[in-house]
Design a protein around this motif. Structure first.
Motif, PDB file in Angstrom:
ATOM      1  N   ASP A 173       0.834  -1.211   0.000  1.00 51.42           N
ATOM      2  CA  ASP A 173       0.000   0.000   0.000  1.00 51.42           C
ATOM      3  C   ASP A 173       0.868   1.261   0.000  1.00 51.42           C
ATOM      4  N   LEU A 174       1.944   1.230   0.786  1.00 46.97           N
ATOM      5  CA  LEU A 174       2.838   2.379   0.853  1.00 46.97           C
ATOM      6  C   LEU A 174       3.507   2.620  -0.500  1.00 46.97           C
ATOM      7  N   VAL A 175       3.949   1.550  -1.155  1.00 51.51           N
ATOM      8  CA  VAL A 175       4.564   1.687  -2.480  1.00 51.51           C
ATOM      9  C   VAL A 175       3.542   2.229  -3.476  1.00 51.51           C
ATOM     10  N   GLN A 176       2.349   1.682  -3.442  1.00 52.86           N
ATOM     11  CA  GLN A 176       1.301   2.125  -4.360  1.00 52.86           C
ATOM     12  C   GLN A 176       1.009   3.610  -4.181  1.00 52.86           C
ATOM     13  N   ASP A 177       0.865   4.032  -2.930  1.00 49.53           N
ATOM     14  CA  ASP A 177       0.600   5.448  -2.658  1.00 49.53           C
ATOM     15  C   ASP A 177       1.763   6.326  -3.109  1.00 49.53           C
ATOM     16  N   THR A 178       2.980   5.832  -2.912  1.00 53.31           N
ATOM     17  CA  THR A 178       4.170   6.579  -3.342  1.00 53.31           C
ATOM     18  C   THR A 178       4.189   6.738  -4.855  1.00 53.31           C
ATOM     19  N   LEU A 179       3.916   5.663  -5.567  1.00 54.35           N
ATOM     20  CA  LEU A 179       3.926   5.721  -7.031  1.00 54.35           C
ATOM     21  C   LEU A 179       2.802   6.613  -7.557  1.00 54.35           C
ATOM     22  N   GLU A 180       1.648   6.534  -6.940  1.00 55.18           N
ATOM     23  CA  GLU A 180       0.537   7.401  -7.369  1.00 55.18           C
ATOM     24  C   GLU A 180       0.899   8.871  -7.177  1.00 55.18           C
ATOM     25  N   ARG A 181       1.467   9.180  -6.019  1.00 54.90           N
ATOM     26  CA  ARG A 181       1.832  10.567  -5.744  1.00 54.90           C
ATOM     27  C   ARG A 181       2.936  11.022  -6.698  1.00 54.90           C
ATOM     28  N   ALA A 182       3.926  10.176  -6.944  1.00 53.69           N
ATOM     29  CA  ALA A 182       5.022  10.545  -7.841  1.00 53.69           C
ATOM     30  C   ALA A 182       4.496  10.792  -9.256  1.00 53.69           C
ATOM     31  N   TRP A 183       3.643   9.917  -9.704  1.00 53.50           N
ATOM     32  CA  TRP A 183       3.134  10.069 -11.077  1.00 53.50           C
ATOM     33  C   TRP A 183       2.260  11.313 -11.203  1.00 53.50           C
ATOM     34  N   SER A 184       1.447  11.582 -10.188  1.00 54.77           N
ATOM     35  CA  SER A 184       0.573  12.752 -10.263  1.00 54.77           C
ATOM     36  C   SER A 184       1.350  14.060 -10.120  1.00 54.77           C
ATOM     37  N   ARG A 185       2.547  13.986  -9.551  1.00 55.85           N
ATOM     38  CA  ARG A 185       3.362  15.192  -9.360  1.00 55.85           C
ATOM     39  C   ARG A 185       4.645  15.160 -10.187  1.00 55.85           C
ATOM     40  N   TRP A 186       4.646  14.386 -11.225  1.00 58.67           N
ATOM     41  CA  TRP A 186       5.845  14.227 -12.051  1.00 58.67           C
ATOM     42  C   TRP A 186       6.339  15.571 -12.578  1.00 58.67           C
ATOM     43  N   ALA A 187       5.439  16.448 -12.918  1.00 55.84           N
ATOM     44  CA  ALA A 187       5.825  17.759 -13.454  1.00 55.84           C
ATOM     45  C   ALA A 187       6.544  18.609 -12.404  1.00 55.84           C
ATOM     46  N   ALA A 200      16.067   8.902  -5.475  1.00 57.69           N
ATOM     47  CA  ALA A 200      16.097   9.665  -4.227  1.00 57.69           C
ATOM     48  C   ALA A 200      14.796  10.456  -4.060  1.00 57.69           C
ATOM     49  N   TRP A 201      14.280  10.990  -5.146  1.00 55.38           N
ATOM     50  CA  TRP A 201      13.020  11.733  -5.103  1.00 55.38           C
ATOM     51  C   TRP A 201      11.875  10.811  -4.674  1.00 55.38           C
ATOM     52  N   LEU A 202      11.848   9.596  -5.213  1.00 57.83           N
ATOM     53  CA  LEU A 202      10.808   8.639  -4.855  1.00 57.83           C
ATOM     54  C   LEU A 202      10.918   8.227  -3.391  1.00 57.83           C
ATOM     55  N   PHE A 203      12.143   8.032  -2.912  1.00 57.93           N
ATOM     56  CA  PHE A 203      12.328   7.698  -1.505  1.00 57.93           C
ATOM     57  C   PHE A 203      11.868   8.853  -0.618  1.00 57.93           C
ATOM     58  N   GLY A 204      12.063  10.071  -1.079  1.00 55.14           N
ATOM     59  CA  GLY A 204      11.572  11.229  -0.337  1.00 55.14           C
ATOM     60  C   GLY A 204      10.056  11.230  -0.239  1.00 55.14           C
ATOM     61  N   ILE A 205       9.401  10.895  -1.332  1.00 54.42           N
ATOM     62  CA  ILE A 205       7.934  10.808  -1.327  1.00 54.42           C
ATOM     63  C   ILE A 205       7.490   9.701  -0.374  1.00 54.42           C
ATOM     64  N   MET A 206       8.184   8.553  -0.434  1.00 56.92           N
ATOM     65  CA  MET A 206       7.819   7.447   0.443  1.00 56.92           C
ATOM     66  C   MET A 206       8.028   7.831   1.907  1.00 56.92           C
ATOM     67  N   HIS A 207       9.111   8.541   2.169  1.00 58.30           N
ATOM     68  CA  HIS A 207       9.377   9.003   3.535  1.00 58.30           C
ATOM     69  C   HIS A 207       8.199   9.835   4.034  1.00 58.30           C
ATOM     70  N   ASN A 208       7.749  10.773   3.237  1.00 52.57           N
ATOM     71  CA  ASN A 208       6.639  11.635   3.637  1.00 52.57           C
ATOM     72  C   ASN A 208       5.352  10.838   3.839  1.00 52.57           C
ATOM     73  N   GLN A 209       5.105   9.880   2.970  1.00 53.55           N
ATOM     74  CA  GLN A 209       3.916   9.027   3.109  1.00 53.55           C
ATOM     75  C   GLN A 209       3.998   8.221   4.410  1.00 53.55           C
ATOM     76  N   PHE A 210       5.165   7.669   4.682  1.00 53.14           N
ATOM     77  CA  PHE A 210       5.367   6.861   5.884  1.00 53.14           C
ATOM     78  C   PHE A 210       5.152   7.708   7.141  1.00 53.14           C
ATOM     79  N   ILE A 211       5.735   8.894   7.168  1.00 52.57           N
ATOM     80  CA  ILE A 211       5.587   9.779   8.330  1.00 52.57           C
ATOM     81  C   ILE A 211       4.124  10.168   8.521  1.00 52.57           C
ATOM     82  N   ASP A 212       3.434  10.469   7.428  1.00 54.17           N
ATOM     83  CA  ASP A 212       2.012  10.813   7.530  1.00 54.17           C
ATOM     84  C   ASP A 212       1.217   9.666   8.147  1.00 54.17           C
ATOM     85  N   ARG A 213       1.511   8.443   7.720  1.00 52.44           N
ATOM     86  CA  ARG A 213       0.807   7.277   8.268  1.00 52.44           C
ATOM     87  C   ARG A 213       1.168   7.059   9.737  1.00 52.44           C
TER      88      ARG A 213
END
Length: 176
Positions: A32-46, A56-69
């Motif tokens: 679920d965490l990976v899925q949410d990370t990929l969705e957020r990355a793809w929606s914010r690719w621009a 590193a950018w993707l790991f940053g997104i995952m970090h933020n998702q993990f902390i939020d959870r």
């Protein structure tokens, strides 16, 4: 055929899954965490500024998702995974699967900020600078968290030992 951008993201999925699994220690929640990370990355690719590796950018997104959870979970203490962990490790002889389980439990006992830095450096082999950028902290903070995580893991690996006092303890401290 995939675009080069899409191929870069897809190439990072195994690393993201490995990192997520180590962070949350549950396959379904990690997916679920990976899925949410990929969705957020793809929606914010621009928004990605291409100043470093996409990994590193993707790991940053995952970090933020993990902390939020993690923050959301703290508001519901009955769902906390830390309560289910046993107080003492079971170290069977010659059994790799159980040793891996014990290591995972030790990692889960680390504070999340120490665990994520340790995993990004030791498992994902990101540089300290990349980790700092991914989780949004200064380089010195990364080094400090990594040092504390390593020290705590070493302490856990040693396990409870006999308490020595008196002359025997003094002699043990003086061994060179």
């Amino acid at each position: 055929m995939r675009s080069p951008d899409e191929a870069e993201i897809v190439a990072c999925i195994p690393s993201l899954r490995r990192y997520a699994r180590a962070l949350v220690s549950d396959r379904d929640r990690a997916d679920d965490l990976v899925q949410d990370t990929l969705e957020r990355a793809w929606s914010r690719w621009a928004m990605w500024q291409r100043r470093g590796e996409v990994r590193a950018w993707l790991f940053g997104i995952m970090h933020n998702q993990f902390i939020d959870r993690l923050r959301a979970q703290r508001s519901r203490p009955e769902d906390s995974a830390g309560d289910a962990l046993p107080e003492q490790l079971q170290r069977p002889l010659q059994n790799d699967a159980l040793e891996l389980r014990d290591l995972d439990r030790m990692l889960q006992r680390l504070p999340p900020e120490q665990r994520e830095v340790l995993l990004l450096v030791a498992v994902e082999e990101l540089s300290y600078q990349e980790v700092a950028g991914a989780i949004g902290v200064p380089l010195g903070t990364v080094m400090s968290r990594l040092s504390r995580a390593r020290a705590r893991l070493q302490e856990e690996l040693r396990g409870p030992g006999p308490v020595r006092t008196g002359a025997a303890a003094d002699r043990l401290r003086r061994v060179k």
